[in-house]
Design an enzyme around this catalytic site. Structure first.
Site, PDB file in Angstrom:
ATOM      1  N   ASP A 454       0.860  -1.179   0.000  1.00 26.62           N
ATOM      2  CA  ASP A 454       0.000   0.000   0.000  1.00 26.62           C
ATOM      3  C   ASP A 454       0.900   1.234   0.000  1.00 26.62           C
ATOM      4  O   ASP A 454       1.626   1.491   0.970  1.00 26.62           O
ATOM      5  CB  ASP A 454      -0.891  -0.030   1.254  1.00 26.62           C
ATOM      6  CG  ASP A 454      -1.923   1.091   1.274  1.00 26.62           C
ATOM      7  OD1 ASP A 454      -1.738   2.093   0.570  1.00 26.62           O
ATOM      8  OD2 ASP A 454      -2.903   0.974   2.043  1.00 26.62           O
ATOM      9  N   HIS A 455       0.837   1.999  -1.076  1.00 24.53           N
ATOM     10  CA  HIS A 455       1.743   3.138  -1.220  1.00 24.53           C
ATOM     11  C   HIS A 455       1.415   4.263  -0.235  1.00 24.53           C
ATOM     12  O   HIS A 455       2.180   5.223  -0.098  1.00 24.53           O
ATOM     13  CB  HIS A 455       1.695   3.673  -2.649  1.00 24.53           C
ATOM     14  CG  HIS A 455       3.043   3.979  -3.214  1.00 24.53           C
ATOM     15  ND1 HIS A 455       4.013   4.666  -2.517  1.00 24.53           N
ATOM     16  CD2 HIS A 455       3.586   3.672  -4.423  1.00 24.53           C
ATOM     17  CE1 HIS A 455       5.084   4.790  -3.277  1.00 24.53           C
ATOM     18  NE2 HIS A 455       4.867   4.193  -4.443  1.00 24.53           N
TER      19      HIS A 455
END
Length: 484
Positions: A454-455
């Site tokens: 998850d950026h």
């Protein structure tokens, strides 16, 4: 005087609101004990057996195998009271003194009284020439109930009439789950079919005949067209829209309901793709030394030294060590509070493929376990997944997932994150490949590792550092010793 009590589908926990009936364990007319399992249901989490809190005679069942019921919907009715005296016809009056209590009061799975199991018996009152047919509907064979309790209460009356309290007809005369499945796949209402089997039993041939009749039936012409206008073929109609912009017809083809485990997986993965801005990085690693270390572990101590260490257990232990160095990946995002929540414990999920679909059992507190402990828990959960006995709590609460898709013979993948987690490590197959080792070309055992993250919780530098540390431990297992 016997009393007819209604047992409803209980709250199965974990926020579940519905369940699918997989298999009835009792029939109308059976005598059941308190807390005896009466039906097997499949929730979005697992397959569970539901015990009935009442002891007595089953007078009605509500719902066919394959039907979905909401929590609180009627499952069955039971005539409780002087059941034994009614069944045996004893004139001594001792049956009333030995009657079972009316119920345990426990309607949640796993909260039974622990009473010893009672052998299932079929009630055959006087005047009933044959046992109740297997798979009979709510109205079929309820003469047994009438003999035990003569028109006792509203649920009993609903059963005798062949309809539930809401006026909806109950199960139809179908025994085979394959017949029900075939009907569901072709959107056939079994209530509209007349069975050709004994006592009106619906057979597979009846369903197949109805399918052929439906396929041969002409397509109705749209309103406003003349009889001379040829109807569009199904393939064309499927892609055509009406003047209002909606579809003119449903696409033709096999329809498989998205429910149970498959439905839950679909909802979760779709939500993950909608909410999580994910990115994937990958690296090839030389796993020759890791496989050699595993062989040495399994060879130490000789026969009887305990269970073998699996590759998955080693990779899981490497993951927990990597997460200790990069805690950003053991977290989740609270968008309402606009906060990243870093989690203190590692509850490690691992993907397991079963006949019922993909499930992700969770190893609790993996950060506090060694390789042997993780391996034993993975083996236990895998066996439970294959037999369909995983508890809902064993499928929830994960903080990081390990996905070994190499067992399917593939090298790489870009998996979807298991919402609401922040990352997933994918592992491909370990195969011999040409590799430059110590300056020389050699055949080594190579694996591709991929990290989907998850950026929002971290940038590429953190993700790359995590993946590189995992690859270093795979290539040189002694690296892991420095962090233990």
């Amino acid at each position: 005087m016997p009393q007819v009590l209604e047992f409803k589908l209980p709250d199965l926990g974990e926020g579940l609101t519905e369940a699918e009936i997989v298999r009835w364990l009792v029939e109308v007319g059976d005598v059941v004990a308190i807390d005896q399992p009466v039906v097997e249901v499949e929730t979005a989490k697992a397959m569970v057996e539901v015990p009935c809190p009442y002891g007595g005679v089953v007078t009605a069942r509500f719902g066919e195998e394959g039907a979905e019921l909401p929590v609180g919907a009627p499952l069955l009715t039971v005539a409780v009271g002087s059941v034994e005296s009614s069944v045996t016809g004893a004139g001594s009056g001792a049956g009333a003194a030995g009657a079972e209590p009316s119920g345990s009061g426990n309607v949640l799975v796993g909260y039974g009284t622990g009473a010893p199991p009672v052998r299932r018996r079929r009630v055959r009152p006087e005047g009933l020439s044959a046992p109740v047919a297997a798979g009979a509907g709510v109205g079929a064979g309820v003469g047994a109930a009438a003999a035990v309790a003569s028109a006792a209460a509203a649920p009993g009356e609903a059963a005798v009439s062949g309809r539930g309290a809401d006026g909806v007809r109950g199960p139809v005369a179908v025994v085979s789950p394959l017949v029900r499945k075939l009907a569901r796949q072709h959107d056939l209402d079994l209530r509209q079919l007349a069975g050709t089997g004994p006592d009106g039993l619906i057979l597979r041939a009846d369903v197949e005949s109805a399918i052929r009749s439906a396929a041969a039936a002409p397509v109705a012409a749209p309103v406003g067209t003349s009889a001379a206008t040829p109807a569009a073929p199904p393939a064309a109609a499927a892609g055509r829209t009406t003047a209002a912009g909606g579809p003119a017809a449903r696409p033709v083809g096999e329809r498989i309901p998205l429910r149970g485990v498959r439905g839950a997986v679909a909802d979760k993965l779709a939500r993950s793709r909608r909410e999580i801005p994910e990115a994937t990085c990958w690296v090839d690693a030389d796993a020759t030394e890791l496989m050699a270390a595993r062989a040495a572990m399994n060879g130490a101590g000789g026969p009887g030294a305990g269970p073998k260490v699996s590759v998955l257990a080693l990779l899981a232990r490497i993951c927990t060590a990597a997460l200790a160095r990069y805690p950003e990946l053991n977290s989740m995002v609270d968008m309402e509070a606009r906060e990243i929540v870093r989690l203190p414990e590692v509850h490690l999920g691992f993907a397991a493929q079963t006949e019922r679909g993909l499930v992700v059992p969770v190893v609790r507190d993996a950060q506090a376990r060694n390789v042997e402990s993780i391996g034993a828990e993975i083996a236990r959960l895998t066996e439970a997944a294959r037999t369909g006995t995983l508890k809902p709590a064993e499928l929830t609460g994960g903080t990081f997932t390990l996905n070994n898709y190499g067992v399917f013979g593939v090298d790489g993948s870009t998996p979807i994150i298991n919402h609401p987690e922040a990352a997933m490590l994918g592992v491909g197959r370990i195969v011999p490949k040409p590799w430059v080792h110590e300056g020389e070309l050699a055949v080594r055992r190579v694996v591709q590792l991929s990290l989907t993250f998850d950026h929002r919780v971290c940038d590429g530098g953190t993700a790359g550092g995590f993946l590189r540390y995992v690859a270093d431990c795979v290539e040189q297992p002694t690296v892991l010793l420095r962090t233990l």
